[in-house]
Write a protein that holds these residues in place. Sequence first.
Motif, PDB file in Angstrom:
ATOM      1  N   SER A   1       0.834  -1.205   0.000  1.00  0.00           N
ATOM      2  CA  SER A   1       0.000   0.000   0.000  1.00  0.00           C
ATOM      3  C   SER A   1       0.867   1.253   0.000  1.00  0.00           C
ATOM      4  O   SER A   1       1.931   1.297   0.633  1.00  0.00           O
ATOM      5  CB  SER A   1      -0.914   0.015   1.228  1.00  0.00           C
ATOM      6  OG  SER A   1      -1.829  -1.056   1.197  1.00  0.00           O
ATOM      7  N   ASP A   2       0.404   2.277  -0.702  1.00  0.00           N
ATOM      8  CA  ASP A   2       1.082   3.575  -0.734  1.00  0.00           C
ATOM      9  C   ASP A   2       0.622   4.369   0.486  1.00  0.00           C
ATOM     10  O   ASP A   2      -0.351   5.124   0.427  1.00  0.00           O
ATOM     11  CB  ASP A   2       0.740   4.306  -2.028  1.00  0.00           C
ATOM     12  CG  ASP A   2       1.418   5.671  -2.120  1.00  0.00           C
ATOM     13  OD1 ASP A   2       2.249   5.990  -1.243  1.00  0.00           O
ATOM     14  OD2 ASP A   2       1.102   6.425  -3.069  1.00  0.00           O
ATOM     15  N   LEU A   3       1.319   4.188   1.601  1.00  0.00           N
ATOM     16  CA  LEU A   3       0.888   4.818   2.849  1.00  0.00           C
ATOM     17  C   LEU A   3       0.904   6.334   2.748  1.00  0.00           C
ATOM     18  O   LEU A   3      -0.011   7.007   3.229  1.00  0.00           O
ATOM     19  CB  LEU A   3       1.785   4.355   4.002  1.00  0.00           C
ATOM     20  CG  LEU A   3       1.780   2.856   4.317  1.00  0.00           C
ATOM     21  CD1 LEU A   3       2.707   2.560   5.488  1.00  0.00           C
ATOM     22  CD2 LEU A   3       0.370   2.377   4.624  1.00  0.00           C
ATOM     23  N   THR A   4       1.939   6.887   2.124  1.00  0.00           N
ATOM     24  CA  THR A   4       2.034   8.341   2.002  1.00  0.00           C
ATOM     25  C   THR A   4       0.919   8.885   1.128  1.00  0.00           C
ATOM     26  O   THR A   4       0.304   9.910   1.448  1.00  0.00           O
ATOM     27  CB  THR A   4       3.405   8.740   1.431  1.00  0.00           C
ATOM     28  OG1 THR A   4       4.435   8.226   2.283  1.00  0.00           O
ATOM     29  CG2 THR A   4       3.535  10.246   1.341  1.00  0.00           C
ATOM     30  N   GLY A   5       0.640   8.209   0.020  1.00  0.00           N
ATOM     31  CA  GLY A   5      -0.421   8.664  -0.864  1.00  0.00           C
ATOM     32  C   GLY A   5      -1.794   8.598  -0.212  1.00  0.00           C
ATOM     33  O   GLY A   5      -2.645   9.461  -0.442  1.00  0.00           O
ATOM     34  N   LEU A   6      -2.021   7.577   0.614  1.00  0.00           N
ATOM     35  CA  LEU A   6      -3.327   7.403   1.250  1.00  0.00           C
ATOM     36  C   LEU A   6      -3.482   8.231   2.520  1.00  0.00           C
ATOM     37  O   LEU A   6      -4.536   8.833   2.753  1.00  0.00           O
ATOM     38  CB  LEU A   6      -3.545   5.927   1.595  1.00  0.00           C
ATOM     39  CG  LEU A   6      -3.766   4.959   0.437  1.00  0.00           C
ATOM     40  CD1 LEU A   6      -3.720   3.525   0.945  1.00  0.00           C
ATOM     41  CD2 LEU A   6      -5.101   5.238  -0.240  1.00  0.00           C
TER      42      LEU A   6
END
Length: 563
Positions: A47-52
């Motif tokens: 998962s793209d934690l920064t994007g989410l």
Amino acid sequence: MARKDVFEFLVDGTSGLVPGDVSGKALIVGVCSAGEVGKVYYLGKRSDLTGLLGTGPLVDRLQHVFATGGQDSTVLAVPVAGSPGGTISTLKHTGTGPEARASGLPGGNADVIAEIVDAGAPGVATCKLSKDGGATFGVAAAVPANGQISVADTGTTIVLAAGNLMAGDRYRYSVRGPIGPVTRIGLGPEITAAGTVKAGAEVVLQIVKGGDRNEGQYRLSVDGGDNFGPYRTIPVDGQIPVADTGVTITCPAGDYPLGSTYQFDLLAPVPTIADVIDALTIPLETVDPEFVYVVGPSDSVDWAAMGALADDLWNRHRPTFFVCEGRLPAAGEDLNDWVTALKQERMGFAHRFVSVCVGFGEISDRTGLRKLRNAGGLLAGRIMEVPVQRDIGRVRDQGITGISLPEGYTEAMQSELEEAGYITLTRYAGLQAVYWGTARTMADSTSDYQRLEVLRVTFKAVRLMRLQALKSLKDELGDPLQGADTSGLAYLRANLENALDTMVKAKPKELAGYAVSIPMDQDFVNNGVATETTLIGIPIIDTIKLFSSYVYAGGKFDPRMAA
């Protein structure tokens, strides 16, 4: 007369399937700069934690969870609203006069000293105040008659106990706001930092080429100098953003000598317990985790609220435990004061469904940064990784990767905190790694559920047995005179045993065994069916004693001679 044909029927409930296991499923709630408050985000290792979710404490801990949570982690994240961070250290009193405490909300940076100048009762006695650790003092003024000394621009008040104040007594504590005071090492103009803090950081700005704006160069670190970014020129406007923390450094015009260094801390935003409960309301209606991990410093008021929420979930047939973080030492507070404060915080609180992690240190994340943090994210990942019956500190599973304990942390501190019911970090002589101490809950000393693995095993068994027992709800009991072999009771008992068999036959075993009993001296018609189940757990080796003796070969006490 019935029609002659072949009729088909499905007989359900005989396959032996045992649903209901939620082991290793975590709901993690914390503050972040992006994402929708109260929304569930279903995350995986890619998962793209920064994007989410942007940045902030929740994202930090999720990095730790995915680093340690094994290959089959189920992580559900819920953003929560945050409030500005800040700390007020425990007040220290030197002298023989009445004790005091510091109260309020941290609104600035100060190292406060209140010194009694003229003795007497409040209203008569006078005191002078310093906000820079005693470097300078203000003019002495009368202590208010109510015994409350307000310290301007800090948001704090010294609250004195009843009694006559003694000349020379000092009351000392420190206050830190979201952006800590800037310390300069070397020469050069004084810089400032401002903004809305989104994530905690230990900021270091170092001049690598002397000069004014648009000439001098700097490098920037957000983890206390362990890792620096590339060399950059001081901007023409002097504005230097501090990574993704939401804070900007302002460098005034002037000559910045080579090697000059500026340091300050950013305290991450924190959630209130009201915001946490509000953010969890809808998620806990739609998802069913094994445990809830609340990111951010907490105290006994927060623990009590989470305990009440855990009780409510239990009453709704969803046994769930909560994992919380203890606070880090405040400015001006050494580890001894911190341990004492945590022991005092524990007094008067007990709940078997709440665990509090106070282990902390410099922790490396997947980006390579090393920041001073609570180890709750590593703990949550460890809980998710191991089977329910396993102690999180099992040595043969190897130590915790990427953490170093704070300097001055001793075995006595670890022992005292663990005895108080906290989850701690420890070391063993002869081994280099850091390990988890005993997985404690905040249960009282009389409870059987003082250990997290006991609670996990029990909760799993309860969940499995409930779904199996539901198969017998509204079923025909049968004839009680036939004893436990009556059809309805036998079916109920078989299903309960089938549920527990899955734990006994698991690899590795989650239970050593069990005993299911249905007493026959019951009033089944009026009271329903009561079953009694004994879960036989697997003991944990907490202590090993090695006794050694020395004898001479061929002597009377050589054990080989007896053979």
